[in-house]
Motif scaffolding. Structure first.
Motif, PDB file in Angstrom:
ATOM      1  N   PRO A 173     -23.121  14.694  15.524  1.00  0.00           N
ATOM      2  CA  PRO A 173     -22.785  15.613  16.284  1.00  0.00           C
ATOM      3  C   PRO A 173     -21.784  16.795  15.861  1.00  0.00           C
ATOM      4  N   GLU A 174     -21.960  17.963  16.193  1.00  0.00           N
ATOM      5  CA  GLU A 174     -20.902  19.048  16.070  1.00  0.00           C
ATOM      6  C   GLU A 174     -20.086  19.036  17.185  1.00  0.00           C
ATOM      7  N   PHE A 175     -18.966  18.530  17.201  1.00  0.00           N
ATOM      8  CA  PHE A 175     -18.023  18.826  18.330  1.00  0.00           C
ATOM      9  C   PHE A 175     -17.246  20.080  18.243  1.00  0.00           C
ATOM     10  N   ARG A 176     -17.156  20.708  19.261  1.00  0.00           N
ATOM     11  CA  ARG A 176     -16.549  21.961  19.559  1.00  0.00           C
ATOM     12  C   ARG A 176     -15.291  21.811  20.712  1.00  0.00           C
ATOM     13  N   ALA A 177     -14.083  22.248  20.228  1.00  0.00           N
ATOM     14  CA  ALA A 177     -13.072  22.351  21.319  1.00  0.00           C
ATOM     15  C   ALA A 177     -13.236  23.513  21.831  1.00  0.00           C
ATOM     16  N   THR A 178     -13.271  23.856  23.307  1.00  0.00           N
ATOM     17  CA  THR A 178     -13.648  24.952  23.811  1.00  0.00           C
ATOM     18  C   THR A 178     -12.773  25.294  25.259  1.00  0.00           C
ATOM     19  N   THR A 216     -15.936  29.466  24.286  1.00  0.00           N
ATOM     20  CA  THR A 216     -16.313  28.840  25.418  1.00  0.00           C
ATOM     21  C   THR A 216     -17.246  27.822  25.489  1.00  0.00           C
ATOM     22  N   ASP A 217     -17.069  26.751  26.849  1.00  0.00           N
ATOM     23  CA  ASP A 217     -18.109  25.690  26.941  1.00  0.00           C
ATOM     24  C   ASP A 217     -19.552  26.270  26.700  1.00  0.00           C
ATOM     25  N   THR A 218     -19.735  27.330  27.630  1.00  0.00           N
ATOM     26  CA  THR A 218     -21.112  27.757  27.600  1.00  0.00           C
ATOM     27  C   THR A 218     -21.955  28.212  26.212  1.00  0.00           C
ATOM     28  N   ALA A 219     -20.845  28.859  25.650  1.00  0.00           N
ATOM     29  CA  ALA A 219     -21.346  29.439  24.329  1.00  0.00           C
ATOM     30  C   ALA A 219     -21.630  27.936  23.313  1.00  0.00           C
ATOM     31  N   ALA A 220     -20.739  27.057  23.231  1.00  0.00           N
ATOM     32  CA  ALA A 220     -20.954  25.889  22.556  1.00  0.00           C
ATOM     33  C   ALA A 220     -22.395  25.254  22.812  1.00  0.00           C
ATOM     34  N   ARG A 222     -24.953  26.692  24.178  1.00  0.00           N
ATOM     35  CA  ARG A 222     -25.959  27.430  23.769  1.00  0.00           C
ATOM     36  C   ARG A 222     -26.288  27.362  22.366  1.00  0.00           C
ATOM     37  N   SER A 223     -25.166  26.885  21.575  1.00  0.00           N
ATOM     38  CA  SER A 223     -25.663  27.076  20.166  1.00  0.00           C
ATOM     39  C   SER A 223     -25.825  25.349  19.697  1.00  0.00           C
ATOM     40  N   GLY A 224     -25.924  24.490  20.711  1.00  0.00           N
ATOM     41  CA  GLY A 224     -26.248  23.348  20.114  1.00  0.00           C
ATOM     42  C   GLY A 224     -25.044  22.217  19.938  1.00  0.00           C
ATOM     43  N   ALA A 225     -23.779  22.812  20.045  1.00  0.00           N
ATOM     44  CA  ALA A 225     -22.719  21.869  19.791  1.00  0.00           C
ATOM     45  C   ALA A 225     -22.292  21.312  21.215  1.00  0.00           C
ATOM     46  N   VAL A 226     -21.595  20.134  20.863  1.00  0.00           N
ATOM     47  CA  VAL A 226     -20.981  19.138  22.151  1.00  0.00           C
ATOM     48  C   VAL A 226     -19.645  19.754  22.331  1.00  0.00           C
ATOM     49  N   SER A 227     -19.556  20.544  23.558  1.00  0.00           N
ATOM     50  CA  SER A 227     -18.324  21.102  23.913  1.00  0.00           C
ATOM     51  C   SER A 227     -17.345  20.089  24.657  1.00  0.00           C
ATOM     52  N   VAL A 228     -16.123  20.253  24.247  1.00  0.00           N
ATOM     53  CA  VAL A 228     -15.066  19.442  24.465  1.00  0.00           C
ATOM     54  C   VAL A 228     -13.908  20.198  25.029  1.00  0.00           C
ATOM     55  N   THR A 229     -13.628  20.301  26.306  1.00  0.00           N
ATOM     56  CA  THR A 229     -12.757  21.209  27.056  1.00  0.00           C
ATOM     57  C   THR A 229     -11.587  20.363  27.461  1.00  0.00           C
ATOM     58  N   PRO A 230     -10.462  20.700  27.231  1.00  0.00           N
ATOM     59  CA  PRO A 230      -9.272  20.024  27.750  1.00  0.00           C
ATOM     60  C   PRO A 230      -8.814  20.865  28.908  1.00  0.00           C
ATOM     61  N   ILE A 231      -8.953  20.290  30.193  1.00  0.00           N
ATOM     62  CA  ILE A 231      -8.692  20.970  31.543  1.00  0.00           C
ATOM     63  C   ILE A 231      -7.604  20.459  32.201  1.00  0.00           C
ATOM     64  N   PRO A 232      -6.637  21.592  32.401  1.00  0.00           N
ATOM     65  CA  PRO A 232      -5.404  20.983  33.162  1.00  0.00           C
ATOM     66  C   PRO A 232      -5.693  20.746  34.680  1.00  0.00           C
ATOM     67  N   LEU A 233      -4.645  19.959  35.207  1.00  0.00           N
ATOM     68  CA  LEU A 233      -4.628  19.584  36.536  1.00  0.00           C
ATOM     69  C   LEU A 233      -4.280  20.880  37.296  1.00  0.00           C
ATOM     70  N   PHE A 234      -3.238  21.456  37.048  1.00  0.00           N
ATOM     71  CA  PHE A 234      -2.498  22.747  37.677  1.00  0.00           C
ATOM     72  C   PHE A 234      -2.272  23.601  36.599  1.00  0.00           C
ATOM     73  N   ALA A 235      -2.298  24.882  36.799  1.00  0.00           N
ATOM     74  CA  ALA A 235      -2.047  25.946  36.013  1.00  0.00           C
ATOM     75  C   ALA A 235      -1.408  27.188  36.630  1.00  0.00           C
ATOM     76  N   VAL A 236      -0.283  26.940  37.067  1.00  0.00           N
ATOM     77  CA  VAL A 236       0.571  28.060  37.447  1.00  0.00           C
ATOM     78  C   VAL A 236       1.284  28.818  36.510  1.00  0.00           C
ATOM     79  N   ARG A 237       0.714  30.058  36.125  1.00  0.00           N
ATOM     80  CA  ARG A 237       1.152  30.807  35.080  1.00  0.00           C
ATOM     81  C   ARG A 237       2.472  31.473  35.501  1.00  0.00           C
TER      82      ARG A 237
END
Ligand code: MN
Length: 255
Positions: A173-178, A216-220, A222-237
């Protein structure tokens, strides 16, 4: 304990009978002991709902522990009540259907993993960007690779890993951080009549468009890669706090 095989809590939102749950449990058993705790029925799109005002019952099935509750109930009960010791990893899925972009806010699959994160455990949500079940059969090696990677490397506190598999996963598999992308939903509401002539409404129509911004995960997907996204619980900027600080609401010294 170091000499024990890892204990992996396996849950989902498609219910205890989902073939995606079975594939994930089998992959988990390659790495350690799998403890399956899943809703007794389909519980998709319930997000982070937790059951506080009615009883939860546990049915013992050949697939695992089936709860009369939500995916988050399953993660919580699995960790704090059913597991014989603290799990080393929480995994959720494999969901039949994608969880990309804003889907993660509605998803029960992602919420169950996020509950693992809240409880301080490394956690992964897995989804298959296909309604077709056939690709599930080939996912076990990639699932095991990702679970092994998290068991080895851990995850930063407050980070849930959200994984989406394309319809066809390459070997290897091609893993892609997204990052999370955007999905353009149609904003459609379908109005129909039921067999008794009463109106009902149905949210959503066709499949949403995927954004193609790089990384982005959506682009990954679409191009047939495995999308791997690190999602934060809270993101106050910081920039948003600065924006609020300028409001008269908070006074001259407000922050
Ligand atoms: Mn689902």
């Amino acid at each position: 304990m170091a000499d024990q095989r890892p204990l992996i809590l396996v849950t989902n939102d498609d219910g205890i009978l989902s073939p995606g749950l079975r594939v994930l449990a089998e992959a988990a058993r390659q790495l350690g002991e799998a403890l399956v705790v899943a809703p007794d029925r389909e519980m998709s799109a319930v997000s982070h709902a937790i059951t506080l005002h009615r009883p939860i019952r546990i049915l013992e099935t050949t697939e695992g522990h089936a709860l009369t509750g939500t995916p988050v109930d399953c993660a919580y009960m699995g960790i704090h009540h059913i597991a014989p010791r603290r799990p080393d990893l929480v995994v959720s899925g494999v969901n039949l259907g994608p969880n990309l972009g804003s889907d993660v806010l509605y998803s029960g699959t992602v919420a169950a993993a996020r509950e693992g994160t809240i409880q301080g455990l490394p956690s992964i949500a897995f989804s298959l960007a296909s309604r077709d079940r056939e690709p599930l059969a080939k996912l076990a090696p990639a699932l095991a690779t990702l679970m092994r990677a998290v068991l080895t490397n851990g995850l930063p506190p407050g980070i849930t890993l959200n994984v989406n598999f394309p319809r066809v996963t390459a070997d290897p598999p091609e893993f892609r951080a997204t990052r999370l992308g955007r999905r353009a939903y149609s904003a459609e509401v379908v109005r129909r009549l039921d067999p008794r002539g009463q109106e009902y409404l149905w949210i959503g129509g066709g499949m949403p468009e995927l954004e193609d911004t790089p990384e982005t995960d959506t682009a990954a997907i679409r191009s047939g890669a495995v999308s791997v996204t690190p999602i934060p619980l809270f993101a106050v900027r910081d920039e948003d706090l600065r924006h609020l600080a300028a409001w008269s609401l908070f006074g001259p010294n407000g922050n």
